[in-house]
Design an enzyme around this catalytic site. Structure first.
Site, mmCIF file in Angstrom:
data_model
loop_
_atom_site.group_PDB
_atom_site.id
_atom_site.type_symbol
_atom_site.label_atom_id
_atom_site.label_comp_id
_atom_site.label_asym_id
_atom_site.label_seq_id
_atom_site.Cartn_x
_atom_site.Cartn_y
_atom_site.Cartn_z
ATOM 1 C CB SER A 1 96.991 57.056 83.685
ATOM 2 O OG SER A 1 97.135 56.315 82.485
ATOM 3 C CB SER B 1 94.124 42.999 74.159
ATOM 4 O OG SER B 1 95.360 43.571 74.477
ATOM 5 N N GLY B 2 94.973 40.891 76.887
ATOM 6 C CA GLY B 2 95.752 39.710 77.248
ATOM 7 C C GLY B 2 97.255 39.913 77.191
ATOM 8 C CB SER C 1 100.186 41.225 81.165
ATOM 9 O OG SER C 1 99.660 40.332 82.073
ATOM 10 C CG ASP D 1 99.799 37.653 83.332
ATOM 11 O OD1 ASP D 1 100.201 36.658 82.693
ATOM 12 O OD2 ASP D 1 98.615 38.027 83.363
HETATM 13 P P1 ADP Z 1 95.182 43.226 80.717
HETATM 14 O O1 ADP Z 1 96.050 43.000 81.914
HETATM 15 O O2 ADP Z 1 94.960 41.978 79.936
HETATM 16 O O3 ADP Z 1 95.628 44.345 79.831
HETATM 17 P P2 ADP Z 1 93.223 43.855 82.747
HETATM 18 O O4 ADP Z 1 91.749 44.037 82.701
HETATM 19 O O5 ADP Z 1 93.789 42.803 83.629
HETATM 20 O O6 ADP Z 1 93.738 43.656 81.240
HETATM 21 O O7 ADP Z 1 93.920 45.235 83.195
HETATM 22 C C1 ADP Z 1 93.607 46.438 82.542
HETATM 23 C C2 ADP Z 1 93.407 47.539 83.569
HETATM 24 O O8 ADP Z 1 94.676 47.889 84.190
HETATM 25 C C3 ADP Z 1 92.943 48.842 82.952
HETATM 26 O O9 ADP Z 1 91.556 48.844 82.757
HETATM 27 C C4 ADP Z 1 93.393 49.844 84.007
HETATM 28 O O10 ADP Z 1 92.501 49.846 85.092
HETATM 29 C C5 ADP Z 1 94.730 49.271 84.467
HETATM 30 N N1 ADP Z 1 95.840 49.862 83.686
HETATM 31 C C6 ADP Z 1 96.700 49.212 82.872
HETATM 32 N N2 ADP Z 1 97.585 50.076 82.302
HETATM 33 C C7 ADP Z 1 97.281 51.301 82.755
HETATM 34 C C8 ADP Z 1 97.819 52.614 82.527
HETATM 35 N N3 ADP Z 1 98.855 52.838 81.709
HETATM 36 N N4 ADP Z 1 97.227 53.641 83.175
HETATM 37 C C9 ADP Z 1 96.194 53.435 84.011
HETATM 38 N N5 ADP Z 1 95.646 52.226 84.256
HETATM 39 C C10 ADP Z 1 96.168 51.172 83.642
HETATM 40 MG MG MG Z 2 95.573 41.687 83.546
#
Ligand code: ADP
Ligand code: MG
Length: 390
Positions: A70, A126-127, A129, A175
């Protein structure tokens, strides 16, 4: 949208080979436009997919492994399709691993595996998703790459199961559903317990959705969330005196509720229930006014939703209220409200495109003055759900 040429270059630097066989997928983030704390009460939510999200580059392999990397996190690795297990050391990779595990449990053959590179534009946690976005793009991409049918309702369900059971985060279906099934210039009227849904035209014209991140840690959120759920259950128990078969508050019309609200003994519980019933009605009204293209009326419903969440449901808090107050003071703003579970997280405002710069400046500085916190703003429109883009 991410810079594709650069991403492809990064992909080839990491995994070698050429662009031959490389496919590109995208899943958006999402925002709930109205209908807050209604899902667990058998009511509607009204989310929309955003114009930014998670891009996934994928190319098939032949050795039954999946390479994961990533641009957002340093951790990267290679997993075997034979023997996927949760490992805390794998950090973010547990999200795609959970999806792979779920696809396998459903009997899908993932062939010889794939190499994958993700690039996320959604701020994590930050919500908006980002987790649903990476889950859904992974499921869609791996299915498409292997020639399977991509049913986006099924993808939403399996992505939610992956997050619930493999990652271990209890989340509802909204979501994943919005990220998988969104459509440009449409909001999704969704009943979370039955998955009955409808795409509702939401052409925001000269208006933009501006999401404001309070950057306030949502520490109280979990305990208050459970408290609110308990209060709603109490309201249902009290209302059974008039409606013996009532299971969910969302089944009552506002008129039925008003006629029998006195049966709820506790005044606080009565206010909580009133929010739920009226909020569900506001979602219905939103669909009506949007069908007429009346964005100003929708803005008023957004405002009423926030005020109810502040005064009746009491889940806003100082930061969200400060940001919403500041937003409403800006000319060209049709409406502004908190979005998500509350106690921090984000606000969503409907802002005329000519007023966006003023909005960011005025709301940013007034919010900082009121709270000592720095706000972030994301300007977007309503985009498509998951899709293959190349
Ligand atoms: P939200 O869904 O509100 O953004 P979450 O805590 O539910 O927050 O999810 C965030 C987590 O999802 C990140 O910490 C990571 O582990 C994973 N994630 C999301 N997007 C990526 C990405 N582009 N690359 C790698 N991991 C990701
Ligand atoms: Mg989430």
């Amino acid at each position: 949208m991410a810079d594709l040429a650069r991403l492809k270059q990064q992909f080839i630097e990491r995994y070698g080979g050429t662009e031959e066989g490389l496919r590109v997928y995208h899943a958006p983030g999402r925002v709930n436009l109205i209908g807050e704390h209604t899902d667990y009460n058998g009511g509607y939510v009204f989310p929309a997919a955003l114009t930014f999200g998670t891009t996934m580059l994928a190319r098939p392999r032949t050795d039954r492994t999946i390479g994961l990397a990533s641009t957002n996190f340093p951790a990267a690795g290679r997993i075997s399709l034979d023997g996927i297990a949760y490992d805390p050391a794998d950090d973010w990779m547990n999200y795609p691993k959970g999806v792979v595990r779920e696809l396998q449990a459903m009997g899908f053959d993932l062939g010889g595996g794939a190499d994958i590179l993700y690039c996320g534009e959604i701020p994590n946690g930050s919500g908006l998703s980002s987790s649903a976005s990476i889950e859904v793009v992974t499921a869609f991409g791996l299915l498409e790459l292997n020639g399977h049918k991509t049913d986006t309702v099924e993808i939403a369900k399996l992505a939610q199961r992956a997050e619930n059971e493999f990652v271990g985060v209890k989340c509802g279906i909204m979501d994943q559903f919005a990220v998988a099934n969104g459509r440009r210039n449409h909001a999704i009227l969704l009943m979370c317990d039955t998955l009955e849904y409808e795409l509702v035209p939401f052409d925001s014209g000269a208006y933009k959705l501006v999401i404001g991140n309070t950057n306030k840690r949502r520490e109280l959120a979990d305990s208050k969330y459970n408290e609110r759920r308990g209060e709603c259950e109490q309201a249902v128990r009290d209302l059974k005196a008039a409606f013996p078969d009532l299971e969910l508050l969302g089944r009552l019309t506002p008129d039925e509720f008003r006629a029998h609200a006195h049966l709820i003994g506790n005044e606080t519980v009565r206010r909580r229930a009133r929010h739920v019933v009226e909020e569900i009605d506001r979602v219905r009204q939103s669909v009506d006014v949007l069908r007429r293209g009346d964005l100003a009326a929708f803005g008023r419903l957004m405002n009423a939703s926030h005020d109810s969440l502040r005064d009746l449901y009491e889940v806003t808090g100082r930061e969200l209220d400060a940001m919403v107050d500041a937003a409403r003071s800006v000319e060209g703003v049709l409406g502004s409200r908190m979005t998500g579970a509350g106690f921090g997280g984000c606000t969503v405002s409907l802002v005329h495109e000519d007023a966006v710069e003023t909005f960011k400046r005025v709301v940013g500085s007034r919010y900082a003055e009121a709270t000592g916190l720095q706000a972030d703003f994301y300007v977007c429109s309503i985009g498509n759900g998951v899709e293959r883009i190349e």
